[in-house]
Design a protein around this motif. Structure first.
Motif, PDB file in Angstrom:
ATOM      1  N   ASP A 163       0.809  -1.223   0.000  1.00 12.02           N
ATOM      2  CA  ASP A 163       0.000   0.000   0.000  1.00 12.02           C
ATOM      3  C   ASP A 163       0.841   1.272   0.000  1.00 12.02           C
ATOM      4  O   ASP A 163       0.588   2.187  -0.780  1.00 12.02           O
ATOM      5  CB  ASP A 163      -0.942   0.021   1.207  1.00 12.02           C
ATOM      6  N   GLN A 164       1.818   1.357   0.858  1.00 11.10           N
ATOM      7  CA  GLN A 164       2.600   2.599   0.954  1.00 11.10           C
ATOM      8  C   GLN A 164       3.569   2.794  -0.201  1.00 11.10           C
ATOM      9  O   GLN A 164       4.181   3.839  -0.325  1.00 11.10           O
ATOM     10  CB  GLN A 164       3.342   2.664   2.288  1.00 11.10           C
ATOM     11  N   TYR A 165       3.689   1.796  -1.084  1.00  8.10           N
ATOM     12  CA  TYR A 165       4.596   1.892  -2.225  1.00  8.10           C
ATOM     13  C   TYR A 165       3.867   2.045  -3.549  1.00  8.10           C
ATOM     14  O   TYR A 165       4.475   2.006  -4.607  1.00  8.10           O
ATOM     15  CB  TYR A 165       5.522   0.668  -2.269  1.00  8.10           C
ATOM     16  N   GLY A 166       2.574   2.197  -3.503  1.00  9.44           N
ATOM     17  CA  GLY A 166       1.810   2.498  -4.702  1.00  9.44           C
ATOM     18  C   GLY A 166       1.450   1.328  -5.588  1.00  9.44           C
ATOM     19  O   GLY A 166       0.944   1.515  -6.685  1.00  9.44           O
ATOM     20  N   HIS A 167       1.726   0.104  -5.170  1.00 12.87           N
ATOM     21  CA  HIS A 167       1.331  -1.110  -5.886  1.00 12.87           C
ATOM     22  C   HIS A 167       1.945  -1.268  -7.274  1.00 12.87           C
ATOM     23  O   HIS A 167       1.529  -2.136  -8.033  1.00 12.87           O
ATOM     24  CB  HIS A 167      -0.202  -1.223  -6.002  1.00 12.87           C
ATOM     25  N   GLU A 168       2.866  -0.442  -7.658  1.00  8.66           N
ATOM     26  CA  GLU A 168       3.447  -0.531  -9.001  1.00  8.66           C
ATOM     27  C   GLU A 168       4.964  -0.549  -8.941  1.00  8.66           C
ATOM     28  O   GLU A 168       5.563   0.069  -8.077  1.00  8.66           O
ATOM     29  CB  GLU A 168       3.003   0.665  -9.855  1.00  8.66           C
ATOM     30  N   MET A 169       5.559  -1.247  -9.894  1.00 14.54           N
ATOM     31  CA  MET A 169       7.009  -1.222 -10.040  1.00 14.54           C
ATOM     32  C   MET A 169       7.421   0.110 -10.636  1.00 14.54           C
ATOM     33  O   MET A 169       6.669   0.708 -11.405  1.00 14.54           O
ATOM     34  CB  MET A 169       7.460  -2.320 -11.012  1.00 14.54           C
ATOM     35  N   ASP A 170       8.634   0.543 -10.307  1.00 13.59           N
ATOM     36  CA  ASP A 170       9.145   1.733 -10.979  1.00 13.59           C
ATOM     37  C   ASP A 170       9.947   1.302 -12.209  1.00 13.59           C
ATOM     38  O   ASP A 170      10.135   0.104 -12.466  1.00 13.59           O
ATOM     39  CB  ASP A 170       9.948   2.624 -10.029  1.00 13.59           C
ATOM     40  N   GLY A 171      10.413   2.272 -12.974  1.00 13.92           N
ATOM     41  CA  GLY A 171      11.133   1.976 -14.207  1.00 13.92           C
ATOM     42  C   GLY A 171      12.393   1.170 -13.990  1.00 13.92           C
ATOM     43  O   GLY A 171      12.743   0.304 -14.804  1.00 13.92           O
ATOM     44  N   HIS A 172      13.089   1.419 -12.882  1.00 16.27           N
ATOM     45  CA  HIS A 172      14.320   0.672 -12.605  1.00 16.27           C
ATOM     46  C   HIS A 172      14.011  -0.802 -12.349  1.00 16.27           C
ATOM     47  O   HIS A 172      14.727  -1.684 -12.824  1.00 16.27           O
ATOM     48  CB  HIS A 172      15.050   1.269 -11.401  1.00 16.27           C
ATOM     49  N   GLU A 173      12.953  -1.059 -11.606  1.00 10.94           N
ATOM     50  CA  GLU A 173      12.569  -2.441 -11.328  1.00 10.94           C
ATOM     51  C   GLU A 173      12.146  -3.165 -12.598  1.00 10.94           C
ATOM     52  O   GLU A 173      12.484  -4.331 -12.798  1.00 10.94           O
ATOM     53  CB  GLU A 173      11.454  -2.474 -10.285  1.00 10.94           C
ATOM     54  N   ARG A 174      11.429  -2.471 -13.468  1.00  9.37           N
ATOM     55  CA  ARG A 174      11.068  -3.067 -14.758  1.00  9.37           C
ATOM     56  C   ARG A 174      12.327  -3.372 -15.560  1.00  9.37           C
ATOM     57  O   ARG A 174      12.439  -4.430 -16.188  1.00  9.37           O
ATOM     58  CB  ARG A 174      10.127  -2.140 -15.522  1.00  9.37           C
ATOM     59  N   ASP A 175      13.291  -2.457 -15.536  1.00  5.23           N
ATOM     60  CA  ASP A 175      14.553  -2.675 -16.258  1.00  5.23           C
ATOM     61  C   ASP A 175      15.299  -3.894 -15.731  1.00  5.23           C
ATOM     62  O   ASP A 175      15.901  -4.642 -16.503  1.00  5.23           O
ATOM     63  CB  ASP A 175      15.451  -1.437 -16.163  1.00  5.23           C
ATOM     64  N   VAL A 176      15.274  -4.097 -14.411  1.00  5.74           N
ATOM     65  CA  VAL A 176      15.935  -5.272 -13.823  1.00  5.74           C
ATOM     66  C   VAL A 176      15.240  -6.545 -14.304  1.00  5.74           C
ATOM     67  O   VAL A 176      15.898  -7.528 -14.649  1.00  5.74           O
ATOM     68  CB  VAL A 176      15.978  -5.188 -12.285  1.00  5.74           C
ATOM     69  N   CYS A 177      13.912  -6.536 -14.353  1.00  2.00           N
ATOM     70  CA  CYS A 177      13.170  -7.706 -14.852  1.00  2.00           C
ATOM     71  C   CYS A 177      13.554  -8.020 -16.300  1.00  2.00           C
ATOM     72  O   CYS A 177      13.845  -9.173 -16.638  1.00  2.00           O
ATOM     73  CB  CYS A 177      11.665  -7.463 -14.767  1.00  2.00           C
ATOM     74  N   ILE A 178      13.565  -7.001 -17.128  1.00  2.00           N
ATOM     75  CA  ILE A 178      13.913  -7.196 -18.541  1.00  2.00           C
ATOM     76  C   ILE A 178      15.344  -7.703 -18.658  1.00  2.00           C
ATOM     77  O   ILE A 178      15.630  -8.632 -19.425  1.00  2.00           O
ATOM     78  CB  ILE A 178      13.696  -5.889 -19.332  1.00  2.00           C
ATOM     79  N   ALA A 179      16.253  -7.126 -17.876  1.00  2.00           N
ATOM     80  CA  ALA A 179      17.656  -7.543 -17.916  1.00  2.00           C
ATOM     81  C   ALA A 179      17.820  -8.997 -17.491  1.00  2.00           C
ATOM     82  O   ALA A 179      18.609  -9.744 -18.087  1.00  2.00           O
ATOM     83  CB  ALA A 179      18.497  -6.633 -17.023  1.00  2.00           C
ATOM     84  N   LEU A 180      17.066  -9.430 -16.474  1.00  2.00           N
ATOM     85  CA  LEU A 180      17.145 -10.823 -16.027  1.00  2.00           C
ATOM     86  C   LEU A 180      16.687 -11.767 -17.130  1.00  2.00           C
ATOM     87  O   LEU A 180      17.341 -12.778 -17.401  1.00  2.00           O
ATOM     88  CB  LEU A 180      16.318 -11.030 -14.758  1.00  2.00           C
ATOM     89  N   GLY A 181      15.568 -11.453 -17.774  1.00  2.00           N
ATOM     90  CA  GLY A 181      15.083 -12.299 -18.868  1.00  2.00           C
ATOM     91  C   GLY A 181      16.068 -12.374 -20.016  1.00  2.00           C
ATOM     92  O   GLY A 181      16.356 -13.447 -20.548  1.00  2.00           O
ATOM     93  N   ARG A 182      16.609 -11.233 -20.390  1.00  2.00           N
ATOM     94  CA  ARG A 182      17.577 -11.182 -21.487  1.00  2.00           C
ATOM     95  C   ARG A 182      18.848 -11.965 -21.128  1.00  2.00           C
ATOM     96  O   ARG A 182      19.365 -12.730 -21.928  1.00  2.00           O
ATOM     97  CB  ARG A 182      17.894  -9.719 -21.808  1.00  2.00           C
ATOM     98  N   ARG A 183      19.341 -11.777 -19.909  1.00  2.00           N
ATOM     99  CA  ARG A 183      20.574 -12.448 -19.477  1.00  2.00           C
ATOM    100  C   ARG A 183      20.408 -13.968 -19.477  1.00  2.00           C
ATOM    101  O   ARG A 183      21.249 -14.694 -19.997  1.00  2.00           O
ATOM    102  CB  ARG A 183      20.958 -11.947 -18.086  1.00  2.00           C
TER     103      ARG A 183
END
Length: 189
Positions: free
Chosen positions: A160-180
């Motif tokens: 709740d206090q974090y807005g329920h959404e990932m930020d751009g950096h977290e999305r970038d980490v997800c994409i980087a993990l998949g690519r790696r």
């Protein structure tokens, strides 16, 4: 011959882990492999008409796996534990030996146990003979994120206090993990 794919099985109660799975799939596809995203069936709530659930054939035939679970009291969710408990025959056959594996998680609070969950998710992969893939510190987004993502795997805080959404950096980490992981899987083939 079947086209190589990376299996992305996940359990998501609130939708956060599911969103992460889709960003990870984007990274896998950027690397030129198919991303096969599958849900892990919830305990006691199976729905034959629901979303695609992971099947044993998906596991045995994948070129690599990126597994997701929400953090539950610093541990993997029970449904993900049950997922692994049903893979004894795959373990016995050695189908996963030498395949790359990675993990991702989401928690509702900053100190909810993300790292212990990620490390715990690696244990069954190690028992299956998989090669664990993390995210190196050369990935810029790891340094820029304020609520998730690290060397053990992709993570996010979406309470709740974090807005329920990932930020751009977290999305970038997800994409980087998949690519790696996909790039490593291609090298191993």
């Amino acid at each position: 011959m079947m086209r190589p794919y990376i299996l992305i099985p996940y359990y998501s109660a609130s939708g956060s882990v599911e969103k992460m799975a889709l960003y990870i799939a984007k990274g896998v596809e950027q690397a030129g492999l198919e991303a096969r995203v599958r849900r892990i069936e919830p305990i006691g709530k199976g729905d034959a008409l629901g979303p695609l659930y992971v099947a044993k054939e998906d596991i045995a035939n994948c070129a690599g796996m990126i597994l997701g679970s929400p953090t539950r009291f610093g541990q993997v969710a029970a449904a993900v534990r049950l997922f692994w408990d049903k893979t004894g025959d795959i373990w016995h056959s050695g189908e996963m030996i030498g395949k790359p594996g990675a993990v991702f998680t989401s928690s509702a609070s900053m100190h909810g146990g993300q790292e212990s969950t990620l490390l715990g998710m690696m244990m069954p992969m190690i028992h299956h003979g998989m090669l664990i893939v993390g995210i190196p510190y050369s990935e810029k987004a790891i340094h820029d994120t304020t609520k998730g993502g690290g060397p053990y795997g992709a993570s996010t805080v979406t309470g709740d206090q974090y807005g329920h959404e990932m930020d751009g950096h977290e999305r970038d980490v997800c994409i980087a993990l998949g690519r790696r992981l996909a790039n490593i899987a291609k090298k191993l083939q």
